[in-house]
Design a protein around this motif. Structure first.
Motif, PDB file in Angstrom:
ATOM      1  N   MET A   1       0.843  -1.187   0.000  1.00  0.00           N
ATOM      2  CA  MET A   1       0.000   0.000   0.000  1.00  0.00           C
ATOM      3  C   MET A   1       0.887   1.249   0.000  1.00  0.00           C
ATOM      4  N   VAL A   2       0.520   2.201  -0.827  1.00  0.00           N
ATOM      5  CA  VAL A   2       1.307   3.423  -0.967  1.00  0.00           C
ATOM      6  C   VAL A   2       0.975   4.398   0.169  1.00  0.00           C
ATOM      7  N   ASN A   3       2.019   4.947   0.751  1.00  0.00           N
ATOM      8  CA  ASN A   3       1.869   5.965   1.786  1.00  0.00           C
ATOM      9  C   ASN A   3       1.298   7.232   1.135  1.00  0.00           C
ATOM     10  N   ASN A   4       0.183   7.737   1.661  1.00  0.00           N
ATOM     11  CA  ASN A   4      -0.468   8.919   1.086  1.00  0.00           C
ATOM     12  C   ASN A   4       0.412  10.156   1.139  1.00  0.00           C
ATOM     13  N   ASP A   5       1.204  10.301   2.193  1.00  0.00           N
ATOM     14  CA  ASP A   5       2.093  11.460   2.284  1.00  0.00           C
ATOM     15  C   ASP A   5       3.181  11.398   1.207  1.00  0.00           C
ATOM     16  N   LEU A   6       3.654  10.207   0.911  1.00  0.00           N
ATOM     17  CA  LEU A   6       4.659  10.055  -0.142  1.00  0.00           C
ATOM     18  C   LEU A   6       4.044  10.418  -1.496  1.00  0.00           C
ATOM     19  N   SER A   7       2.855   9.929  -1.764  1.00  0.00           N
ATOM     20  CA  SER A   7       2.173  10.295  -3.013  1.00  0.00           C
ATOM     21  C   SER A   7       1.955  11.800  -3.088  1.00  0.00           C
ATOM     22  N   SER A   8       1.602  12.385  -1.966  1.00  0.00           N
ATOM     23  CA  SER A   8       1.406  13.839  -1.899  1.00  0.00           C
ATOM     24  C   SER A   8       2.705  14.577  -2.190  1.00  0.00           C
ATOM     25  N   PHE A   9       3.799  14.099  -1.629  1.00  0.00           N
ATOM     26  CA  PHE A   9       5.114  14.704  -1.872  1.00  0.00           C
ATOM     27  C   PHE A   9       5.450  14.652  -3.361  1.00  0.00           C
ATOM     28  N   VAL A  10       5.325  13.476  -3.965  1.00  0.00           N
ATOM     29  CA  VAL A  10       5.657  13.306  -5.380  1.00  0.00           C
ATOM     30  C   VAL A  10       4.814  14.262  -6.223  1.00  0.00           C
ATOM     31  N   ASN A  11       3.534  14.338  -5.956  1.00  0.00           N
ATOM     32  CA  ASN A  11       2.651  15.214  -6.729  1.00  0.00           C
ATOM     33  C   ASN A  11       2.886  16.693  -6.432  1.00  0.00           C
ATOM     34  N   SER A  12       3.246  17.009  -5.210  1.00  0.00           N
ATOM     35  CA  SER A  12       3.527  18.411  -4.850  1.00  0.00           C
ATOM     36  C   SER A  12       4.772  18.929  -5.544  1.00  0.00           C
ATOM     37  N   VAL A  13       5.746  18.060  -5.761  1.00  0.00           N
ATOM     38  CA  VAL A  13       6.944  18.460  -6.507  1.00  0.00           C
ATOM     39  C   VAL A  13       6.537  18.906  -7.912  1.00  0.00           C
ATOM     40  N   VAL A  14       5.587  18.212  -8.496  1.00  0.00           N
ATOM     41  CA  VAL A  14       5.113  18.571  -9.832  1.00  0.00           C
ATOM     42  C   VAL A  14       4.342  19.893  -9.800  1.00  0.00           C
ATOM     43  N   ARG A  15       3.556  20.096  -8.786  1.00  0.00           N
ATOM     44  CA  ARG A  15       2.665  21.257  -8.712  1.00  0.00           C
ATOM     45  C   ARG A  15       3.343  22.548  -8.246  1.00  0.00           C
ATOM     46  N   PHE A  16       4.372  22.427  -7.414  1.00  0.00           N
ATOM     47  CA  PHE A  16       4.950  23.622  -6.797  1.00  0.00           C
ATOM     48  C   PHE A  16       6.422  23.799  -7.188  1.00  0.00           C
ATOM     49  N   HIS A  17       6.677  24.867  -7.924  1.00  0.00           N
ATOM     50  CA  HIS A  17       8.014  25.146  -8.443  1.00  0.00           C
ATOM     51  C   HIS A  17       9.075  25.198  -7.339  1.00  0.00           C
ATOM     52  N   GLU A  18       8.762  25.866  -6.259  1.00  0.00           N
ATOM     53  CA  GLU A  18       9.751  26.004  -5.180  1.00  0.00           C
ATOM     54  C   GLU A  18      10.147  24.644  -4.603  1.00  0.00           C
ATOM     55  N   LEU A  19       9.205  23.735  -4.487  1.00  0.00           N
ATOM     56  CA  LEU A  19       9.510  22.392  -3.993  1.00  0.00           C
ATOM     57  C   LEU A  19      10.333  21.630  -5.022  1.00  0.00           C
ATOM     58  N   ALA A  20       9.959  21.746  -6.275  1.00  0.00           N
ATOM     59  CA  ALA A  20      10.700  21.063  -7.346  1.00  0.00           C
ATOM     60  C   ALA A  20      12.133  21.572  -7.443  1.00  0.00           C
ATOM     61  N   LYS A  21      12.295  22.871  -7.301  1.00  0.00           N
ATOM     62  CA  LYS A  21      13.624  23.481  -7.399  1.00  0.00           C
ATOM     63  C   LYS A  21      14.602  22.865  -6.396  1.00  0.00           C
ATOM     64  N   GLY A  22      14.084  22.490  -5.243  1.00  0.00           N
ATOM     65  CA  GLY A  22      14.933  21.903  -4.214  1.00  0.00           C
ATOM     66  C   GLY A  22      15.496  20.540  -4.571  1.00  0.00           C
ATOM     67  N   LEU A  23      14.901  19.860  -5.552  1.00  0.00           N
ATOM     68  CA  LEU A  23      15.415  18.547  -5.963  1.00  0.00           C
ATOM     69  C   LEU A  23      16.767  18.656  -6.668  1.00  0.00           C
ATOM     70  N   LYS A  24      17.045  19.806  -7.243  1.00  0.00           N
ATOM     71  CA  LYS A  24      18.248  19.968  -8.061  1.00  0.00           C
ATOM     72  C   LYS A  24      19.548  19.659  -7.319  1.00  0.00           C
ATOM     73  N   SER A  25      19.577  19.848  -6.030  1.00  0.00           N
ATOM     74  CA  SER A  25      20.825  19.641  -5.285  1.00  0.00           C
ATOM     75  C   SER A  25      20.925  18.242  -4.663  1.00  0.00           C
ATOM     76  N   LEU A  26      19.906  17.424  -4.830  1.00  0.00           N
ATOM     77  CA  LEU A  26      19.888  16.108  -4.174  1.00  0.00           C
ATOM     78  C   LEU A  26      20.651  15.072  -4.993  1.00  0.00           C
ATOM     79  N   LYS A  27      21.428  14.249  -4.289  1.00  0.00           N
ATOM     80  CA  LYS A  27      22.331  13.330  -4.972  1.00  0.00           C
ATOM     81  C   LYS A  27      22.129  11.857  -4.624  1.00  0.00           C
ATOM     82  N   ASP A  28      21.193  11.553  -3.727  1.00  0.00           N
ATOM     83  CA  ASP A  28      20.896  10.151  -3.436  1.00  0.00           C
ATOM     84  C   ASP A  28      19.489  10.027  -2.854  1.00  0.00           C
ATOM     85  N   HIS A  29      19.038   8.809  -2.726  1.00  0.00           N
ATOM     86  CA  HIS A  29      17.662   8.576  -2.268  1.00  0.00           C
ATOM     87  C   HIS A  29      17.457   9.022  -0.818  1.00  0.00           C
ATOM     88  N   ASP A  30      18.465   8.861   0.006  1.00  0.00           N
ATOM     89  CA  ASP A  30      18.342   9.326   1.392  1.00  0.00           C
ATOM     90  C   ASP A  30      18.105  10.835   1.445  1.00  0.00           C
TER      91      ASP A  30
END
Length: 100
Positions: A1-30
């Motif tokens: 079963m998928v965690n709803n908060d995780l699904s929300s996070f994934v979708n929020s990255v798509v919807r909100f530029h500021e959240l998406a922008k923060g992915l640019k510096s990430l280098k691993d899954h942790d």
């Protein structure tokens, strides 16, 4: 079963530029997990791994290979980890890996 908060996070990255922008510096899954948690999304490493592995298993062999060989130092690495986020990249976007 998928965690709803995780699904929300994934979708929020798509919807909100500021959240998406923060992915640019990430280098691993942790770092992706910690980033989501730092923005109030409650999911565990196990939740992420299940979500990621499920998404990865649905990809073609060539796409899977590109994901696994993506350069973690490149700004687009985190976006390449999930199909939902890869769709945000412009077609032909450089991945920082000349061998792909």
């Amino acid at each position: 079963m998928v965690n709803n908060d995780l699904s929300s996070f994934v979708n929020s990255v798509v919807r909100f530029h500021e959240l998406a922008k923060g992915l640019k510096s990430l280098k691993d899954h942790d770092e992706i997990i910690a980033y989501g948690q730092s923005h109030g999304f409650q999911f565990t490493k196990s939740d992420w791994e299940l979500f990621y592995q499920t998404d990865l298993s649905l990809q073609s062999n060539s796409v899977r290979r590109k994901i696994l060989l993506a350069n973690p130092a490149h700004w687009s690495w985190a976006f390449r980890q999930l199909s939902t986020w890869r769709a945000m990249l412009m077609e032909g976007a450089d991945d920082g890996n000349a061998s792909i």
